[in-house]
Design an enzyme around this catalytic site. Structure first.
Site, short mmCIF file in Angstrom:
data_model
loop_
_atom_site.label_atom_id
_atom_site.label_comp_id
_atom_site.label_asym_id
_atom_site.label_seq_id
_atom_site.Cartn_x
_atom_site.Cartn_y
_atom_site.Cartn_z
N ASN A 7 41.83 30.27 26.96
CA ASN A 7 42.05 31.83 26.99
C ASN A 7 43.38 32.26 26.41
O ASN A 7 44.37 31.73 27.32
CB ASN A 7 41.99 32.09 28.66
CG ASN A 7 41.88 33.58 28.59
OD1 ASN A 7 42.29 34.48 27.73
ND2 ASN A 7 41.89 34.17 30.00
N ARG A 91 37.55 31.97 24.82
CA ARG A 91 37.34 33.43 25.23
C ARG A 91 37.85 34.60 24.27
O ARG A 91 39.06 34.48 24.03
CB ARG A 91 38.17 33.70 26.76
CG ARG A 91 37.96 35.02 27.12
CD ARG A 91 39.03 35.63 28.14
NE ARG A 91 38.62 37.00 28.34
CZ ARG A 91 39.85 37.70 29.10
NH1 ARG A 91 41.09 37.25 29.25
NH2 ARG A 91 39.54 39.05 29.43
N HIS A 180 35.34 42.38 30.73
CA HIS A 180 35.24 41.43 32.04
C HIS A 180 33.65 41.09 31.80
O HIS A 180 33.12 40.73 32.84
CB HIS A 180 35.43 42.22 33.24
CG HIS A 180 36.80 42.65 33.69
ND1 HIS A 180 37.10 43.85 34.12
CD2 HIS A 180 37.98 41.83 33.40
CE1 HIS A 180 38.41 43.85 34.29
NE2 HIS A 180 39.09 42.68 33.78
N ARG A 241 47.29 50.72 34.95
CA ARG A 241 46.34 51.53 34.09
C ARG A 241 45.91 52.50 34.97
O ARG A 241 45.19 52.42 35.69
CB ARG A 241 45.11 50.65 33.59
CG ARG A 241 45.69 49.63 32.44
CD ARG A 241 44.75 48.87 31.75
NE ARG A 241 44.89 47.38 32.15
CZ ARG A 241 44.01 46.25 31.97
NH1 ARG A 241 42.78 46.90 31.68
NH2 ARG A 241 44.30 45.33 32.12
N GLU A 385 35.38 32.72 35.51
CA GLU A 385 34.99 32.97 34.07
C GLU A 385 34.95 31.60 33.17
O GLU A 385 34.55 31.51 32.20
CB GLU A 385 36.10 34.04 33.51
CG GLU A 385 35.60 35.32 34.19
CD GLU A 385 36.75 36.60 33.81
OE1 GLU A 385 37.77 36.21 34.84
OE2 GLU A 385 36.79 37.05 33.02
#
Ligand code: ADP
Length: 398
Positions: A7, A91, A180, A241, A385
């Site tokens: 990743n 990823r 996601h 955010r 993940e």
């Protein structure tokens, strides 16, 4: 077969080596400050001590070379040679409309990922650098790209189109993509297993609540809507955010504060969310939770607004699916915060939801936290993940 999961970010790189047959983690680690002074590798073989090495990493190829050295070294290495790594799973954040599933990496695929750079300028170029570095160092090893957006490609048009001139979709592919996806897919499948029901028969809402946060609606095994949009800025209030806002706020703030679009975007991405709402107190939900328990107004204000937005999305997605069988909480906050789960579920009595507080206070495992007679089930499913990427990679290699 051992699968290396990578990743890769702009200045960091996380990795895990996983035995794909047994799904056991063999080693994991992290390179930080790549290309910056003070770069370091953190490496941990499963069951062993964490080793920190501060060493120069001029670029990502240098960082991956160090990772491969750590995995194969005589003392704490976990494989004898690189031949014991059967494949690499990367990823990739944005696959646009081109990728509805994971794919073997070829020159053509690299080109298609590059075409999506515009949609994820902070992430995709870094992901590609990771692919390039691995191809240089492990030229014969098959590589697979696993996209954050792929799981959401099943959304129907009414869910992914914005109320904008249609030509922007046609010309620029401006639409909802969602992120996601690897986590939403993994968690929804796992929830069906935990409930002992067929995945294809369920209506599931997944709340991935971390620093970045998103909700998805998964009906009969397919994603039909999700809260993040063209970019990961839309939807829930997040660590820093803003999530959903009136788009006119951009212009209003730009005028009032004499700022450019780029400067306002920076505020929406980095200075908003619970960080902004708490008056710069913290973007870390642990701090905000502590503040809540101490009754500090800045923490209460931010947490209430955060949880309210999650509840609203659950209501919207229940309507979109004409019902819901299970609601799942996952990621850093979703997995670890009984407080947030209570705050979110507080207004869900109309779904016949009641939480079992003893279950809700447990940690670190797959759990049903609703009472046995709760009509809609509520679960905590720790996301994984990396394992999902290893599975996808293995399935393609086989
Ligand atoms: P990301 O991958 O987006 O960085 P994570 O899924 O790792 O996010 O989640 C990070 C967030 O989870 C942080 O805001 C952190 O405060 C929160 N978190 C982690 N552990 C706990 C905990 N025990 N209680 C409350 N929040 C937690």
């Amino acid at each position: 077969m051992n699968i290396l999961v990578i990743n890769c970010g702009s200045s960091s790189l996380k990795f895990q080596l996983i035995d794909a047959e047994t799904e056991v983690l063999i080693a994991k680690g992290l390179c930080e400050r790549i290309g910056i002074d003070g770069s370091q590798l953190v490496y941990q073989p499963a069951g062993g001590e964490k080793e920190k090495t501060v060493t120069p990493m001029p670029d990502h190829t240098g960082a991956i070379a160090l990772v491969l050295k750590a995995l194969t070294n005589d003392k704490t290495g976990v494989v004898k040679s690189l031949d014991e790594i059967g494949a690499v799973g990367h990823r990739i954040v944005h696959g646009g409309e081109k990728f509805a599933a994971s794919t073997m990496i070829t020159e053509e695929v690299i080109k298609a990922i590059e075409d999506c750079n515009e949609l994820a300028p902070l992430h995709n170029p870094a992901n590609l650098i990771g692919i390039d570095a691995c191809r240089k160092l492990m030229p014969g090893t098959p590589m697979v790209a696993v996209f954050d957006t792929a799981f959401h490609q099943t959304m129907p048009q009414e869910a992914y189109l914005y109320g904008l001139p249609y030509e922007y979709y046609e010309k620029y592919k401006v639409r909802r993509y969602g992120f996601h996806g690897t986590s939403h897919s993994y968690v929804s499948k796992r929830a069906a297993q935990v409930l002992g029901k067929a995945y294809e028969d369920l209506k599931i809402i997944v709340c991935h609540l971390g620093n970045g946060a998103s909700v998805s609606a998964v009906q009969n095994g397919k994603c039909i809507d999700t809260s993040m949009g063209l970019t990961p800025l839309e939807g829930l209030i997040m660590g820093s955010r803003c999530g959903d806002i009136d788009p006119a706020i951009m212009e209003f703030i730009a005028h009032k504060e004499n700022k450019s679009i780029d400067e306002v975007m920076d505020i929406l991405n980095k200075k908003s969310g619970v960080l902004g709402l708490s008056g710069d107190f913290s973007s870390d939900f642990r701090d905000l939770e502590d503040a809540c328990f101490e009754g500090k107004e800045e923490g209460v204000r931010a947490m209430k607004a955060f949880a309210y937005r999650v509840t609203k999305y659950i209501g919207a997605y229940t309507a979109a699916m004409n019902g819901v069988d299970a609601i799942c909480f996952t990621a850093g906050l979703g997995e670890n915060s009984p407080l947030v789960r209570n705050m979110v579920c507080d207004r869900l009595g109309y779904l016949g939801i009641a939480l079992d507080q003893e279950q809700n206070n447990k940690r670190g495992e797959d759990l049903v936290i609703s009472t046995p007679d709760s009509k809609t089930k509520v679960l905590v499913i720790p996301t994984n993940e990396e394992l999902a990427i290893a599975r996808e990679t293995y399935a393609l290699i086989k």
